[in-house]
Design an enzyme around this catalytic site. Structure first.
Site, PDB file in Angstrom:
ATOM      1  N   SER A  44      22.062 -25.350 102.386  1.00  0.00           N
ATOM      2  CA  SER A  44      21.147 -24.456 102.806  1.00  0.00           C
ATOM      3  C   SER A  44      21.472 -23.250 103.223  1.00  0.00           C
ATOM      4  O   SER A  44      22.082 -22.306 102.505  1.00  0.00           O
ATOM      5  CB  SER A  44      20.135 -25.166 103.962  1.00  0.00           C
ATOM      6  OG  SER A  44      18.908 -24.559 104.130  1.00  0.00           O
ATOM      7  N   ASP A  85      13.453 -30.137  95.413  1.00  0.00           N
ATOM      8  CA  ASP A  85      13.941 -29.336  96.785  1.00  0.00           C
ATOM      9  C   ASP A  85      13.006 -28.209  96.881  1.00  0.00           C
ATOM     10  O   ASP A  85      13.044 -27.150  96.158  1.00  0.00           O
ATOM     11  CB  ASP A  85      15.335 -28.672  96.657  1.00  0.00           C
ATOM     12  CG  ASP A  85      15.587 -28.119  97.981  1.00  0.00           C
ATOM     13  OD1 ASP A  85      14.780 -27.659  98.919  1.00  0.00           O
ATOM     14  OD2 ASP A  85      16.935 -27.715  98.080  1.00  0.00           O
ATOM     15  N   TYR A 143      27.449 -23.422 109.189  1.00  0.00           N
ATOM     16  CA  TYR A 143      26.208 -23.103 109.070  1.00  0.00           C
ATOM     17  C   TYR A 143      25.792 -21.815 109.298  1.00  0.00           C
ATOM     18  O   TYR A 143      25.536 -20.734 108.556  1.00  0.00           O
ATOM     19  CB  TYR A 143      25.233 -24.100 109.944  1.00  0.00           C
ATOM     20  CG  TYR A 143      23.770 -24.089 109.579  1.00  0.00           C
ATOM     21  CD1 TYR A 143      23.315 -24.467 108.254  1.00  0.00           C
ATOM     22  CD2 TYR A 143      22.961 -23.376 110.423  1.00  0.00           C
ATOM     23  CE1 TYR A 143      22.010 -24.248 108.000  1.00  0.00           C
ATOM     24  CE2 TYR A 143      21.535 -23.076 110.031  1.00  0.00           C
ATOM     25  CZ  TYR A 143      21.171 -23.823 108.716  1.00  0.00           C
ATOM     26  OH  TYR A 143      19.811 -23.444 108.346  1.00  0.00           O
ATOM     27  N   HIS A 169      15.538 -31.291  99.700  1.00  0.00           N
ATOM     28  CA  HIS A 169      16.476 -30.481 100.371  1.00  0.00           C
ATOM     29  C   HIS A 169      17.635 -31.372 101.185  1.00  0.00           C
ATOM     30  O   HIS A 169      18.607 -30.912 101.536  1.00  0.00           O
ATOM     31  CB  HIS A 169      15.735 -29.530 101.216  1.00  0.00           C
ATOM     32  CG  HIS A 169      16.693 -28.369 101.975  1.00  0.00           C
ATOM     33  ND1 HIS A 169      17.106 -27.424 101.005  1.00  0.00           N
ATOM     34  CD2 HIS A 169      16.967 -27.987 103.188  1.00  0.00           C
ATOM     35  CE1 HIS A 169      17.691 -26.384 101.836  1.00  0.00           C
ATOM     36  NE2 HIS A 169      17.561 -26.851 103.113  1.00  0.00           N
TER      37      HIS A 169
END
Length: 704
Positions: free
Chosen positions: A557, A641, A477, A676
């Site tokens: 993301s 999203d 991430y 999302h």
């Protein structure tokens, strides 16, 4: 008989693995060129930003047809999905929580394959078998796409306000019920976003935006968040505007009240990595908010109020956080006192219970917990089951303490902790159809490009041979002060039980080592995050866990940005890439919904020529090069999203399909009635994960 499934390298022909050359649909294009500090940048697929146009809808339909046709050719797709479904079919319980307002215990339960977890209420602790349903989100829609986002009880116990989201959108609707009878009242609030319900008397405060332009509810910029007060029994049109700040339209505002309704707090965020806090004494007639903090780049989290005292967790003056205390008569930060100073490890959370405090620290990305008294003295360490993640639950005036614990191979279990004896016992543990003892997790530390020591968790089945031929699912991430500790996901098990390796890198940009670690992966240092991830892949190859023919990278993301940047910088290193709901256009991300809120981590193309050039240097969309051989890629996004709008993935997919010189597939999977990720029904999660793992294995020449 127990079904045995083997993951084996298969001699598969090029036609069966890569299939025939895919004919991608032509995306709508125009001649858009933007100018940044005198530099012209073409954006030919700009029409795909129009999420309500007929041309975009037609392209989406055709791309989904191409993707589904390809995925349907994976011979083990159904088998993989069924195994994932079998593994997900176990009872999941949350820790019980006592609600003083109604005098009951609350907990969430999912029977196994329910799309949404159900909220239950019970009269006595441990009486789950006689619990009754308080709210079942599964009954709010036929397909499970309505999710319960939050619930808040009035302090007098008369009402409960709950927020739902539809189809994964960040937009929230509030409803009100009688928690004693379950009766639904007439109250209904629309267009709330990133909001709780802060009760005062027979009404509550919430945060909302003006109704968006019809047809662009999921893409237009959200500006000027407002706080309203809703009186129970009245229509939303009569709600009182409580606070707004049009001078700073790109900020978030919310309020909270303490249990005694003696204090109200106003929070301001969005213009930095932190927030500002204001306090108001509700016991004083016509009292005004007093500003407590002023640095929007630092974080101030209210942990508890006891009488006039306020306890805050903050990284102000302490990059790894400290616990501070003050009172309502001395609210300014310069008058706060340090109760527990900064430690060598990251202080993640503080829970007040029975006149004590439980401090939860993160050391090398896993949790360690300690009991303190209210004077800040450490009393004991809580022994956790093993290396993993723990979250604590309790009330300041009750003895009961619970914590959930999980790791990569241990499903989330609930433990009850006794402060007096410093002992834990299992309260609830799930029964998943696999043997966790067959697997091992090791933590290693590898050097990044600049020599920085980065943690990496590696999970695999015992007996694994390091021969460079093991398929690896490398996840990361690296942003927004979000840590990547150990956690359980049943969808990984089919991959693991048949020879796969799950690797999780704790990259800079996260919170694993405090604010300095976070800042080292932001703005003009963002390349550090990509270097960390690329170095993780190289380390796994050098140490014979895998090779570039069996290495897949996955992220969602900000992690989707990570995958996009790494595959454009090192297309030679990876076999398969899965960018999920990613931020792919770094020059325009701030122009949609609440994208402006990411500027503290990214910077924007409008900030300066230096920032523009830096963003363009790694922006996934702008670094795709015609004639390049890219890895097999499955891009995922969803039509609802409104966090990272689908236009990012749309434009990236269209450009990648045009640039890729190899025979590798470049597909985009566009989910419907999904957002999302938050609140996505279990059925959709399983379908998506089966497609992702199937795509990875198929393109590595493996079968399930």
């Amino acid at each position: 008989m127990k079904k045995q499934v083997l993951l084996t390298a298969a001699v598969m022909s090029v036609t069966s693995v890569m299939a025939q050359k895919i004919n991608y649909p032509q995306a709508p294009k125009d001649n858009t060129v933007d100018t940044y500090f005198g530099v012209k940048v073409a954006d030919p697929y700009r029409p795909l930003e129009n999420d309500s146009s007929k041309a975009t809808a037609e392209w989406v339909k055709k791309e989904n047809e191409v993707t589904q046709q390809y995925l349907a050719r994976i011979p083990f797709r159904s088998k993989l999905f069924q195994r994932m479904k079998e593994l997900a079919n176990y009872e999941k319980l949350s820790a019980p929580s006592y609600n003083k307002a109604i005098g009951k215990w609350l907990f969430y339960k999912n029977n196994g394959l329910q799309n949404q977890s159900v909220l239950y209420v019970m009269d006595h602790l441990g009486d789950e078998k006689n619990a009754r349903i308080l709210l079942d989100p599964n009954k709010l829609s036929e397909d499970g796409t309505v999710a319960l986002k939050s619930i808040s009880f009035s302090h007098n116990g008369k009402y409960a306000a709950y927020a739902i989201s539809r189809s994964g959108s960040d937009w929230e609707e509030f409803y009100v019920m009688n928690p004693q009878t379950g009766e639904l009242l007439d109250d209904h609030i629309m267009w709330a976003k990133f909001s709780g319900a802060a009760w005062q008397g027979d009404g509550f405060y919430y945060s909302a935006y003006d109704a968006p332009v019809k047809g662009h509810e999921y893409s237009n910029v959200n500006a000027v968040q407002k706080i309203y007060y809703h009186k129970i029994g009245t229509p939303q049109s009569e709600d009182q505007l409580f606070y707004q700040n049009p001078a700073n339209p790109m900020r978030f505002y919310s309020v909270s009240t303490n249990e005694d309704e003696t204090m109200m707090f106003l929070y301001e965020s969005g213009a930095g990595s932190g927030n500002c806090v204001y306090v108001r004494d509700l016991r004083k007639p016509n009292s005004q908010f007093i500003q407590m903090t002023s640095n929007l780049d630092l974080q101030y989290s209210l942990v508890q109020t006891i009488g006039d005292k306020m306890y805050f967790l903050t990284n102000d003056g302490a990059p790894k956080n400290r616990l501070m205390v003050t009172d309502v008569e001395h609210p300014g930060f310069n008058e706060w006192k340090t109760l527990v100073p900064e430690s060598k490890d990251m202080l993640e959370d503080v829970t007040f219970v029975d006149g004590k405090m439980i401090l939860n620290y993160m050391k090398d990305a896993s949790n360690h917990a300690f009991v303190y008294d209210l004077d800040g003295k450490q009393l004991a360490e809580i022994k956790l089951p093993t290396v993993g993640s723990a979250a604590f639950y309790g009330k300041k005036d009750r003895k009961e303490v619970f914590y959930s614990f999980s790791s990569f191979t241990i499903p989330s279990s609930i433990y009850q902790y006794d402060i007096a004896s410093n002992e834990s016992k299992v309260y609830a543990t799930p029964k998943v159809k696999f043997r966790s003892s067959d697997y091992v997790t090791e933590q290693v530390f590898y050097p990044s490009k600049d020599g920085t020591r980065v943690p990496l968790f590696i999970t695999y089945k015992k007996g694994l041979k390091r021969n460079g031929k093991n398929p690896v699912y490398l996840y990361g991430y690296g942003g927004f002060n979000i840590a990547m500790p150990p956690y359980f996901a049943s969808n990984r098990i089919p991959f693991l039980e048949n020879g796969g390796i799950y690797a999780q890198a704790c990259l800079r940009g996260g919170s694993e080592y405090g604010e300095e670690w976070h800042l080292a992966g932001t703005k003009l240092h963002k390349q550090n995050v990509f270097d960390d991830f690329i170095s993780a892949g190289e380390w796994l190859i050098t140490n014979k866990y895998t090779s570039k023919d069996y290495l897949a990278i996955v992220g969602g993301s900000n992690g989707g940005l990570l995958v996009g940047a790494c595959m454009t910088q090192r297309p030679d290193l990876f076999k398969v890439c899965i960018p999920q709901v990613g931020v792919m256009d770094m020059l325009r991300y701030h122009k949609f919904t609440i994208g402006w809120n990411w500027a503290p981590d990214y910077g924007t193309s409008a900030d300066s020529k230096e920032m523009f050039e830096y963003l363009r240097s790694y922006s996934p969309l702008h670094n795709l090069r015609p004639g390049t051989h890219y890895p097999a890629t499955l891009i995922t996004t969803a039509d609802h999203d409104d966090r990272v709008v689908p236009a990012h993935s749309f434009k990236f997919a269209a450009t990648l399909q045009a640039c890729n010189a190899g025979d590798t597939p470049v597909l985009i999977r566009i989910d419907t009635k999904a957002g999302h990720g938050s609140g996505k029904p279990l059925s959709k999660q399983l379908e998506e994960q089966a497609d992702i793992y199937g795509f990875i294995l198929y393109n590595m020449g493996l079968k399930y």
